[in-house]
Design a protein around this motif. Structure first.
Motif, mmCIF file in Angstrom:
data_model
loop_
_atom_site.group_PDB
_atom_site.id
_atom_site.type_symbol
_atom_site.label_atom_id
_atom_site.label_comp_id
_atom_site.label_asym_id
_atom_site.label_seq_id
_atom_site.Cartn_x
_atom_site.Cartn_y
_atom_site.Cartn_z
ATOM 1 N N UNK A 1 7.181 163.213 -13.831
ATOM 2 C CA UNK A 1 7.952 164.289 -14.702
ATOM 3 C C UNK A 1 9.392 163.885 -14.765
ATOM 4 N N UNK A 2 10.023 163.974 -13.411
ATOM 5 C CA UNK A 2 11.479 163.715 -13.307
ATOM 6 C C UNK A 2 11.950 162.374 -14.138
ATOM 7 N N UNK A 3 11.183 161.429 -14.023
ATOM 8 C CA UNK A 3 11.539 160.091 -14.848
ATOM 9 C C UNK A 3 11.387 160.370 -15.975
ATOM 10 N N UNK A 4 10.430 161.029 -16.641
ATOM 11 C CA UNK A 4 10.050 161.249 -18.092
ATOM 12 C C UNK A 4 11.238 162.127 -18.491
ATOM 13 N N UNK A 5 11.639 163.053 -17.961
ATOM 14 C CA UNK A 5 12.653 164.012 -18.322
ATOM 15 C C UNK A 5 14.102 163.208 -18.446
ATOM 16 N N UNK A 6 14.226 162.424 -17.329
ATOM 17 C CA UNK A 6 15.416 161.794 -17.364
ATOM 18 C C UNK A 6 15.664 160.499 -18.444
ATOM 19 N N UNK A 7 14.387 160.116 -18.867
ATOM 20 C CA UNK A 7 14.452 159.214 -19.785
ATOM 21 C C UNK A 7 14.775 159.843 -21.238
ATOM 22 N N UNK A 8 13.940 161.040 -21.321
ATOM 23 C CA UNK A 8 14.232 161.882 -22.591
ATOM 24 C C UNK A 8 15.761 162.298 -22.566
ATOM 25 N N UNK A 9 16.173 162.693 -21.694
ATOM 26 C CA UNK A 9 17.599 162.965 -21.745
ATOM 27 C C UNK A 9 18.679 162.159 -22.186
ATOM 28 N N UNK A 10 18.407 160.767 -21.707
ATOM 29 C CA UNK A 10 19.267 159.667 -21.935
ATOM 30 C C UNK A 10 18.983 159.358 -23.356
ATOM 31 N N UNK A 11 17.938 159.472 -23.907
ATOM 32 C CA UNK A 11 17.862 159.172 -25.445
ATOM 33 C C UNK A 11 18.213 160.417 -26.314
ATOM 34 N N UNK A 12 18.774 161.550 -25.724
ATOM 35 C CA UNK A 12 19.290 162.653 -26.567
ATOM 36 C C UNK A 12 18.182 163.493 -27.063
ATOM 37 N N UNK A 13 17.021 163.641 -26.330
ATOM 38 C CA UNK A 13 15.709 164.529 -26.243
ATOM 39 C C UNK A 13 15.387 165.202 -25.217
ATOM 40 N N UNK A 14 14.526 165.888 -25.309
ATOM 41 C CA UNK A 14 14.007 166.602 -24.205
ATOM 42 C C UNK A 14 12.600 167.118 -24.268
ATOM 43 N N UNK A 15 11.887 167.307 -23.345
ATOM 44 C CA UNK A 15 10.581 167.405 -23.250
ATOM 45 C C UNK A 15 10.177 168.804 -23.245
ATOM 46 N N UNK A 16 9.465 169.202 -24.190
ATOM 47 C CA UNK A 16 9.022 170.847 -24.342
ATOM 48 C C UNK A 16 7.568 170.899 -24.160
ATOM 49 N N UNK A 17 7.087 172.105 -23.432
ATOM 50 C CA UNK A 17 5.960 172.524 -23.321
ATOM 51 C C UNK A 17 5.586 173.889 -24.183
ATOM 52 N N UNK A 18 4.612 173.574 -25.136
ATOM 53 C CA UNK A 18 4.354 174.576 -26.162
ATOM 54 C C UNK A 18 2.830 175.167 -25.715
ATOM 55 N N UNK A 19 2.869 176.402 -25.629
ATOM 56 C CA UNK A 19 1.737 177.152 -25.263
ATOM 57 C C UNK A 19 0.973 177.319 -26.461
ATOM 58 N N UNK A 20 -0.200 176.853 -26.267
ATOM 59 C CA UNK A 20 -1.328 176.800 -27.192
ATOM 60 C C UNK A 20 -1.350 178.398 -27.742
ATOM 61 N N UNK A 21 -1.505 179.395 -26.997
ATOM 62 C CA UNK A 21 -1.374 180.758 -27.619
ATOM 63 C C UNK A 21 -0.455 181.205 -28.240
ATOM 64 N N UNK A 22 0.824 181.008 -27.409
ATOM 65 C CA UNK A 22 2.064 181.232 -28.200
ATOM 66 C C UNK A 22 2.022 180.583 -29.612
#
Lengths: 124, 153
Positions: A84-105
């Motif tokens: 996850x830290x690597x995934x988050x770092x890549x997303x950040x470097x590409x001007x993006x972010x990782x989001x978790x979306x609750x199915x219920x929400x």
């Protein structure tokens, strides 16, 4: 049909069909399939975003202080245990972010707005 | 003037492999008719069996070189270069591995060996306690089955 009798490509499918009659097996399979699909989607969306932005794997690696081969291996699953830290770092470097979306929400949001998707996503 | 039937020109085209996903999944069958991977999967906990199947289906649907298999499908190295494995952790952190070969050669070679599509050939599986290693002898047995698979086709 395969020309070689040793090439029974239906054995896997027949076994899966038979095993899926067991509710516990089916539940485990479907849960695993959802987890796999989410992980694959996040990594592929990151790679797609990288390509769309015209960022090479080497450049991406430089941006997050990683070895270029580790980025190459990640996107081709030749050594694939995305942390996850690597995934988050890549997303950040590409001007993006990782989001978790609750199915219920999300169900509530969907009913309120008429939109929404049931998945973890990389959002620019 | 009558047209030449279309089938006449089609018959001259060489047969081609259908490379559209999903790839096929084949289990190695020994000369005596046993299927090592079935024996392995049948002895696994049900959840592990289901997860192996889900990973195989995901990789077949989105085959290499793209990322696929949820991080559980990996290319192997060293003496197992050319192989892929699915790595799962079961109850008590027991480790489960499924060893696969990719049948993704040129059209001529795949057709010669009887494949109409590229395939994941699932050869066998092994399990081991947490924090232990398979020996080179263990891997040698896996490679031997892989060699037998390739010779048989």
């Amino acid at each position: 049909m395969p020309t070689n009798p040793l090439l029974d490509t239906s054995l896997h499918e027949r076994r899966r069909t038979r095993r899926m009659r067991d509710p516990e097996y089916r539940q485990a399979y479907e849960r695993a399939a959802r987890e796999i699909a989410q992980t694959d989607q996040v990594i592929r969306e990151l790679d797609s975003l990288r390509v769309n932005l015209g960022v090479s794997k080497a450049e991406l690696a430089r941006r997050i202080d990683r070895n270029a081969s580790s980025i190459r291996r990640l996107f081709t699953a030749s050594h694939a245990r995305p942390e996850l830290p690597l995934v988050a770092a890549i997303a950040d470097a590409l001007g993006a972010e990782v989001r978790v979306v609750s199915r219920r929400g999300e169900t509530k949001a969907a009913s309120a707005t008429g939109t929404g998707r049931k998945r973890t996503r990389v959002a620019a | 003037m009558p047209r030449r039937p279309r089938s006449a020109s089609k018959t001259s085209e060489p047969p081609r492999v259908d490379r559209t996903p999903p790839w096929s999944i084949v289990y190695y069958t020994t000369p005596d008719g046993s299927v090592p991977v079935l024996e392995f999967l049948d002895a696994c906990p049900g959840k592990i069996d289901a997860e192996f199947t889900a990973v195989l289906d995901a990789v077949a649907a989105a085959p290499p070189p793209q990322f696929s298999g949820g991080g559980k499908w990996e290319a192997m190295h060293g003496t197992m270069t050319g192989w892929h494995e699915i790595r799962l952790t079961g109850p008590g952190r027991e480790q489960f591995r499924l060893f696969c070969l990719l049948e993704n050669a040129e059209d001529v070679e795949l057709l010669r060996r009887g494949f109409r599509k590229p395939a994941i050939a699932v050869i066998t599986g092994m399990r081991k306690p947490w924090r232990t290693k398979f020996s080179e002898r263990d891997y040698g047995r896996v490679r031997k089955l892989g060699d037998e698979h390739r010779v048989a086709l």
